[in-house]
Design an enzyme around this catalytic site. Structure first.
Site, PDB file in Angstrom:
ATOM      1  N   ASP A   6      32.103   1.322 -49.794  1.00 14.23           N
ATOM      2  CA  ASP A   6      33.209   2.238 -49.568  1.00 14.23           C
ATOM      3  C   ASP A   6      34.487   1.408 -49.508  1.00 14.23           C
ATOM      4  O   ASP A   6      34.520   0.378 -48.849  1.00 14.23           O
ATOM      5  CB  ASP A   6      32.969   2.977 -48.246  1.00 14.23           C
ATOM      6  CG  ASP A   6      34.153   3.835 -47.859  1.00 14.23           C
ATOM      7  OD1 ASP A   6      34.634   4.575 -48.714  1.00 14.23           O
ATOM      8  OD2 ASP A   6      34.577   3.746 -46.691  1.00 14.23           O
ATOM      9  N   ASP A  45      31.896   2.925 -43.202  1.00 13.78           N
ATOM     10  CA  ASP A  45      32.288   2.727 -41.820  1.00 13.78           C
ATOM     11  C   ASP A  45      31.743   3.796 -40.896  1.00 13.78           C
ATOM     12  O   ASP A  45      32.362   4.178 -39.924  1.00 13.78           O
ATOM     13  CB  ASP A  45      33.797   2.546 -41.659  1.00 13.78           C
ATOM     14  CG  ASP A  45      34.569   3.573 -42.458  1.00 13.78           C
ATOM     15  OD1 ASP A  45      33.934   4.549 -42.891  1.00 13.78           O
ATOM     16  OD2 ASP A  45      35.779   3.389 -42.650  1.00 13.78           O
ATOM     17  N   ASP A 100      30.774   8.406 -43.866  1.00 11.12           N
ATOM     18  CA  ASP A 100      29.842   8.001 -44.915  1.00 11.12           C
ATOM     19  C   ASP A 100      28.395   8.270 -44.532  1.00 11.12           C
ATOM     20  O   ASP A 100      27.475   7.863 -45.243  1.00 11.12           O
ATOM     21  CB  ASP A 100      30.004   6.505 -45.204  1.00 11.12           C
ATOM     22  CG  ASP A 100      31.371   6.188 -45.757  1.00 11.12           C
ATOM     23  OD1 ASP A 100      31.856   6.963 -46.588  1.00 11.12           O
ATOM     24  OD2 ASP A 100      31.951   5.163 -45.359  1.00 11.12           O
ATOM     25  N   CYS A 119       2.625   2.077   3.332  1.00  8.68           N
ATOM     26  CA  CYS A 119       3.898   1.453   3.680  1.00  8.68           C
ATOM     27  C   CYS A 119       5.064   2.316   3.203  1.00  8.68           C
ATOM     28  O   CYS A 119       6.121   2.348   3.807  1.00  8.68           O
ATOM     29  CB  CYS A 119       4.041   0.090   3.022  1.00  8.68           C
ATOM     30  SG  CYS A 119       2.531  -0.858   2.946  1.00  8.68           S
ATOM     31  N   CYS A 121       0.835  -1.196   0.000  1.00 13.71           N
ATOM     32  CA  CYS A 121       0.000   0.000   0.000  1.00 13.71           C
ATOM     33  C   CYS A 121       0.873   1.252   0.000  1.00 13.71           C
ATOM     34  O   CYS A 121       2.059   1.204   0.310  1.00 13.71           O
ATOM     35  CB  CYS A 121      -0.881   0.017   1.237  1.00 13.71           C
ATOM     36  SG  CYS A 121       0.088  -0.035   2.746  1.00 13.71           S
TER      37      CYS A 121
END
Ligand SMILES: [Cu+2]
Lengths: 747, 122
Positions: free
Chosen positions: A434, A631, A635, A22, A19
């Protein structure tokens, strides 16, 4: 150190908390513990987060005093998974039980009907007996099928309809009609005084059984993420105050110094401070060969330290590690949709209400035009259509395959960002690659040295000269000399002459290294060296002339070597039907030499970075579907422009986030793997969609009774229930076949 | 007599279905929340509750899903137009981050499209 400790955070798992009341009690109790800066409870997770340097044990003690219990949460993600599995298991058993009870009642009832053919209500005794049976069936509907009814009711209130709606309507109609027969049989024509209690019970039982089996099969589809999660270690050996202590992984912070011994997993991302070892990164990259790591090298969480002890500094922890990001990405991609699913999505969105209308129309047709017993036929048709029409299978067709496909990719170091990328990878026409770093290794190497006399001595002199130069080719020369362990000297009177070369004095000798223009300028005849240099240049190498004290001594050639596996990978890609084109900023001659060697169809050389994007766009304008391999960072525009961008290489954070597909391994084989995987997945999705469409498009008319004139029989609602249970099971099982996918590459 | 009754009921049913699922007024179960607030969406019994959510556009937001439904359909929540998906833990809150996006309607659903909801950014 003290400051870091202050920022420390500990996560506790609470029990007994239910609850909001608590929450305050515990929070204030823990806040009273010495060293606690902040304590916060998440009620939904039932966890407590404590900030500060307090000892975990005293926090737990405080929670206990408040009347609850707590424990330190371990490797939360994995634990969550385990709990998930446990709950799945419970749900599975629950479904099995429901199914067993429902079938336990339904089967004997059906057997009774088949053997004695006494399912009609004609006397008061019948009324009584079937009345009792009806109440038993009602209990089955409530206890075994209750969730269908509550789900249907809730969905109805939200103006939506789900498969629960169909199941609840189908079984509910059958039961209500049967109860009507029991209560007021005299109001119905004699032929229609038939009860269908067994149908309701059987349908609930069969559908629950189907769901149970589906839960089982689904558990297997997410195996890939589980495997990745297992790579995460739960504890780490951290240096604190000069001592090595084992800490839960959540408590490791960036900046901590950690130790890994041979045979241990690396717990977080970091950089080696001391020691050297071979590290097996195959689980992350698919790269089978262990990588040598020494001071200054990066380590990734989840990889395996093979033979040496390493001291390293934690740089990224928790959700920031590459492994955590990969897991996150795979999980996200697994749930994404593929464009091919759009139609199925649209259909299933309106499916259920449409089916309800079809069911009513079919029932009315049978009632008005059908043969006797009309009421019974109407009921059977109505129930069967509703039951058989669940679009679950249709809805599952694509997500299940995507889930397995994306996970499978991760196993081979192919990270797919979403379902769309997965679908588009399967029908590319052109792959634009590439050159530097993808086809070649990306760093030039000395390939040839030809000299009048001792070639090692010439190399020693040239490398000594080049030490001061910053030209990339110079590095290749110096590296080659280092590899041969030659003693280098410092040159005096060093001079770099732009676009020509370099000169300097070593041990009193005047050394020149450069192109033919440099030699012309210094009036040194090239002699027959020119022909030999031309030969090397034609093979795609960069050639330089070397002269000592005004006399030609030899030539050296430098080239960016082609990757070992490039030719094999390109052969694979060509076999997959892709046309290959190469992009490079290099000069035409060396680019063409590489292309010839690798059998690449077309070369675009001497490009500026922005040209790459333009070329991809041009290819697309000509109607080609273009994949681009590069890579990552430089690019990026071209990768983004392409239909599918494959970021190749180390799998940097940027690449993981921006590329459609990230290849953890710097090899073109990854692209071939991705294409093969994509084709396998798409094939699987098409099978699933076909199965589901066929099932619904054939199932509904059959249930509506179009075969009646031919066979004289209507589809029993029980068969409809079984068929529905089978349909989604079939789709999930078929998707699971993808788990056996293997790329064609052989190591 | 009975025939007329049954046919009338049938036709009325069809009209009711069309009205309820397509034409009828969608009562505003929608909730508008500020970005800082917590919005919990309970996944239970085949529906998202609330199933219409309004958020101000142009801000990132966090949705808190609480899945109480063990059926496998509800395991994932997918926002196809935002390219977001999340696996929902059972009986535990799962947060889903919504990036800042343009105003519009973004439907979300479970894998099977059984559970449906709409996120409106405005
Ligand atoms: Cu369903």
């Amino acid at each position: 150190m003290a400051r870091e400790q202050q920022a420390a955070q500990t996560l506790f798992r609470l029990s007994g908390v239910s609850c909001a009341g608590c929450v305050n009690k515990i929070e204030s109790a823990v806040q009273g513990v010495a060293g606690v800066q902040d304590a916060r409870i998440n009620l939904a997770d039932k966890t407590l987060k404590v900030q500060g340097a307090a000892a975990p044990q005293s926090c737990i003690e405080a929670v206990r005093q408040a009347g609850y219990d707590a424990e330190v949460a371990k490797s939360s993600e994995r634990q969550r998974r385990e709990e998930q599995r446990a709950q799945e298991e419970r749900h599975y058993h629950q479904l099995l039980w429901r199914s067993a009870i429902a079938l336990g009642v339904g089967l004997p009832l059906m057997a009774w009907g088949l053997i004695t053919d006494k399912m009609s209500v004609n006397s008061f005794a019948d009324q009584l007996a079937w009345g009792v049976m009806g109440l038993i069936t009602l209990a089955i509907l409530v206890f075994c099928g209750g969730q269908f009814f509550s789900g249907a009711w809730k969905a109805l209130r939200h103006h939506s309809a789900t498969m629960d709606t169909l199941v609840a309507l189908g079984t509910g109609t059958a039961w209500l009609f049967s109860m009507l027969v029991v209560l007021v049989p005299h109001l119905l024509p004699e032929a229609a005084r038939h009860v269908y209690f067994e149908a309701s019970a059987m349908i609930i039982g069969l559908i629950s059984l189907g769901q149970a089996l589906e839960v089982r099969a689904r558990g297997r589809t997410s195996a890939a993420v589980e495997k990745l999660l297992e790579l995460q270690d739960t504890s780490a050996r951290v240096l604190r105050d000069g001592k090595e202590v084992d800490l839960p992984i959540e408590q490791v912070q960036a900046g901590d110094q950690l130790r890994v011994r041979p045979g241990e997993k690396i717990p977080v991302d970091g950089m080696v401070l001391e020691g050297g070892s071979l590290v097996d990164e195959s689980m992350l990259t698919g790269e089978p060969v262990p990588v040598k790591k020494g001071e200054g090298d990066n380590l990734a969480a989840g990889t395996l330290n093979k033979n040496g002890s390493l001291l390293f500094r934690a740089e990224k922890v928790g959700a920031d590690t590459r492994l955590a990001q990969i897991i996150e990405m795979v999980k996200n991609a697994q749930g994404s949709r593929v464009p091919i699913a759009r139609l199925a999505d649209k259909i299933s969105a309106i499916f259920v209400p449409v089916v309800m209308i079809i069911a009513v129309v079919a029932a009315l047709v049978w009632f008005n035009l059908g043969p006797d017993p009309r009421a019974a036929h109407m009921l059977v048709v109505l129930t069967s259509v509703l039951i058989i029409a669940c679009p679950c299978a249709l809805g599952l067709a694509t997500p299940m395959s995507v889930m397995v496909g994306v996970g499978k990719g991760a196993e081979y170091g192919v990270l797919v960002r979403n379902g769309k990328a997965l679908q588009q990878s399967c029908n590319l026409d052109v792959l634009v690659v590439d050159k530097t770093g993808t086809l070649t290794e990306g760093s030039p190497r000395l390939t040839d040295i030809e000299s009048e006399g001792d070639s090692d001595e010439l190399l020693r002199l040239l490398a000594s000269l080049e030490q001061g130069s910053e030209h990339p080719l110079a590095e290749a020369v110096v590296t080659a000399a280092h590899e041969k362990k030659l003693d280098l000297q410092k040159p005096s009177d060093f001079e770099a002459i732009t676009a020509h070369g370099v000169m300097g004095v070593i041990s009193g000798k005047k050394i020149l290294l450069g192109n033919s223009k440099l030699m012309q300028r210094e009036n040194i005849p090239l002699g027959d060296w020119k022909a030999r240099a031309n030969n090397l240049a034609e093979a795609g190498r960069t050639v330089m002339y070397a002269a000592v004290d005004g006399v030609m001594q030899g030539i050296i050639a430098v080239a960016d070597p082609i990757r070992d596996d490039a030719a094999a990978a390109i052969a694979r890609l060509r076999k997959l039907g892709l046309r290959l084109e190469m992009l490079t900023g290099d000069n035409q001659a060396s680019a063409e030499a590489v292309a010839r060697h690798l059998k690449i169809d077309k070369v675009h050389a001497e490009l500026l970075p922005e040209d790459k994007e333009r070329i991809v766009a041009q290819l697309q304008k000509d109607g080609a579907r273009v994949g681009m391999v590069g890579d990552g960072i430089n690019d990026a525009p071209a990768l983004a422009r392409a239909d599918v961008g494959f970021a190749i290489g180390a799998g940097t954070d940027v690449a993981i986030e921006s590329a459609d597909v990230t290849l953890m391994r710097s090899s073109l084989h990854g692209v071939a793997n991705a294409v093969e995987l994509s084709r396998a997945t798409l094939g699987n999705i098409k099978q699933n969609l076909f199965g589901a469409f066929i099932y619904n498009t054939l199932g509904i008319p059959i249930a509506a009774g179009v075969l009646f004139p031919l066979t004289g029989m209507l589809l029993s609602p029980i068969v409809a229930g079984a068929a529905m249970a089978l349909s989604s099971l079939t789709v999930v099982s078929n998707a699971n076949r993808l788990r056996f996918f293997k790329p064609s590459e052989v190591h | 007599m009975i025939a007329t009754l049954v046919n009338t009921i049938g036709v009325l049913l069809i009209i009711a279905i069309i009205w309820w699922f397509w034409l009828g007024p969608r009562r505003g179960a929608a909730k508008t929340v500020a970005v800082s607030e917590q919005l919990q969406i309970v996944v239970k019994d085949g529906v998202y509750e609330p199933d219409h959510i309004r958020l101000p556009s142009g801000h990132a937001a966090t949705l808190h899903f609480l899945r109480e439904d063990p059926s496998p359909c509800s395991e994932w929540v997918i926002f196809p137009d935002l390219e977001i998906s999340a696996e929902l833990a059972l009986n535990k809150e799962t947060t889903v981050e919504i990036p800042a996006a343009k105003p519009g309607k973004y439907p979300f659903s479970c894998q099977m499209q059984m559970y449906r909801g709409t996120l409106t950014l405005e």
